[in-house]
Design an enzyme around this catalytic site. Structure first.
Site, PDB file in Angstrom:
ATOM      1  N   SER A 144      13.078 -29.149  -5.146  1.00  0.00           N
ATOM      2  CA  SER A 144      14.207 -28.997  -5.392  1.00  0.00           C
ATOM      3  C   SER A 144      14.825 -27.974  -4.495  1.00  0.00           C
ATOM      4  O   SER A 144      14.287 -27.017  -4.185  1.00  0.00           O
ATOM      5  CB  SER A 144      14.582 -28.804  -6.882  1.00  0.00           C
ATOM      6  OG  SER A 144      15.862 -28.228  -7.163  1.00  0.00           O
ATOM      7  N   TYR A 169      13.766 -23.395 -13.759  1.00  0.00           N
ATOM      8  CA  TYR A 169      13.392 -24.773 -13.328  1.00  0.00           C
ATOM      9  C   TYR A 169      13.203 -24.678 -11.876  1.00  0.00           C
ATOM     10  O   TYR A 169      12.273 -25.313 -11.375  1.00  0.00           O
ATOM     11  CB  TYR A 169      14.724 -25.581 -13.393  1.00  0.00           C
ATOM     12  CG  TYR A 169      14.605 -26.674 -12.489  1.00  0.00           C
ATOM     13  CD1 TYR A 169      13.968 -27.914 -12.817  1.00  0.00           C
ATOM     14  CD2 TYR A 169      15.427 -27.091 -11.334  1.00  0.00           C
ATOM     15  CE1 TYR A 169      13.908 -29.046 -11.980  1.00  0.00           C
ATOM     16  CE2 TYR A 169      15.506 -28.102 -10.482  1.00  0.00           C
ATOM     17  CZ  TYR A 169      14.879 -29.212 -10.757  1.00  0.00           C
ATOM     18  OH  TYR A 169      14.624 -30.233 -10.180  1.00  0.00           O
TER      19      TYR A 169
END
Length: 343
Positions: A144, A169
């Site tokens: 990501s 995350y």
């Protein structure tokens, strides 16, 4: 028969990738646990587009055949299941594995850290072990743009230091990259990590900006605009993302002794958030009320992908404008919710 395993197949990117691979003649086994992070009906409807009946997909550890694609099967399974996932690898000969399954969302990770460790760390380790013990040649996995944190060097390069993640995350995604590198080094199979940049388009996730803004405007609610609108995002249309992922799967790794590779995959053309909102309003034909809010914990001011290495190695060429991408999403949204909710 050789299959490609696509995890997260009921998710946004996994669904589109599965359909692309099937359309190109590949045989695919899709895996997803169909958790309730967002509306599970959307996930089941994606699978329905692939020919999988909801009643079949609801059963855990049941391999369901598609009625639309002879070369697609779906199984509902958790990546962290240390008994059933290895059995799946033993039962089927996977030529490649594409891991798109993850607990997503930056803000959700602040209040629900355990689910990120379970899925993104424990689940990914289990997948790496299955690849190791079943002679998988190539694992492609989703990372990501969140790993860049508050990086102020633009555009973001995979050569940049990303040792200061500002959300759990992001930390789990950085951990995935390190874990994949270690397994490639120790056990010799190839891994390719892809840092996705703000993906949007039809069948998109309800927690993403494109969906949140559209849903609010269509239902006559004010939209929430964080950091008072002073944000930029490298919004990347789903078709451009799938083009890049497919080329890596189809072409394979480059002829090099390096077993591990890492790429940014984005549009490489950041857009101001307020301009993005204006385009949505223009397409819908409504100017909406805006609730201007401060920066959210874990969020970043700007993202911008340097994709030159992906262009060079795989001829990656993102070319979907925001105008076209926004239009395609809103057309899908209207059709989908008119059909399912009579609006």
């Amino acid at each position: 028969m050789d299959y490609i395993l696509v995890t997260g197949a009921a998710g946004f990117i996994g669904f589109h990738l599965s359909k692309c691979l099937l359309d190109q003649g590949y045989s695919v086994i899709g895996l997803d646990n169909i958790n309730d992070y967002y509306d599970i009906n959307l996930k089941y409807d994606r699978l329905k587009e692939l020919g999988v009946k909801r009643t079949d997909a609801e059963e855990y550890n049941n391999l369901s055949s598609s009625t639309k694609f002879d070369n697609f099967k779906f199984i509902r399974l958790n990546l962290q299941d240390r008994e059933q996932l290895p059995n799946l690898f033993k039962d089927y000969n996977f030529s490649k594995v594409c891991n798109l399954a993850a607990q997503a969302g930056v803000r959700y990770s602040i209040d629900n850290p355990e689910s990120y460790i379970d899925s993104n760390i424990v689940g990914f380790l289990n997948l790496l072990e299955c690849c190791r013990h079943n002679n998988i040649n190539h694992l492609i996995f989703a990372s990501s743009s969140s790993v860049y944190g508050q990086n102020d060097k633009i555009p973001f390069s995979v050569e940049d230091n990303v040792d200061q993640p500002i959300s759990l995350y992001a930390a789990t995604k950085k951990s995935n990259e390190l874990m994949a590198y270690t397994y490639s080094h120790l056990y010799g199979f190839k891994t390719t990590g892809l840092r996705f940049f703000t993906v949007y388009g039809p069948w998109g996730r309800p927690d993403m900006a494109m969906f949140l803004f559209t849903d609010a405007i269509m239902n006559e609610r004010p939209i929430k605009v964080f950091n008072n609108g002073n944000l930029e995002r490298d919004f990347t249309y789903i078709d451009d993302i799938i083009e890049g992922v497919f080329k890596i799967i189809d072409k394979g790794t480059l002829s090099t002794d390096d077993k591990y590779a890492l790429y940014n995959i984005g549009n490489s053309n950041p857009v101001k958030l307020m301009d993005f909102i204006t385009e949505i309003e223009r397409k819908i034909g409504v100017t909406t009320k805006k609730e201007m809010l401060p920066m959210q914990p874990g969020d970043v001011t700007r993202t911008w992908a340097d994709v030159e290495s992906l262009k060079k190695d795989y001829n990656y060429s993102p070319n979907t404008s925001v105008t076209k991408g926004v239009g395609e999403f809103i057309d899908w949204y209207k059709q989908y919710y008119r059909k399912n909710k009579n609006i």
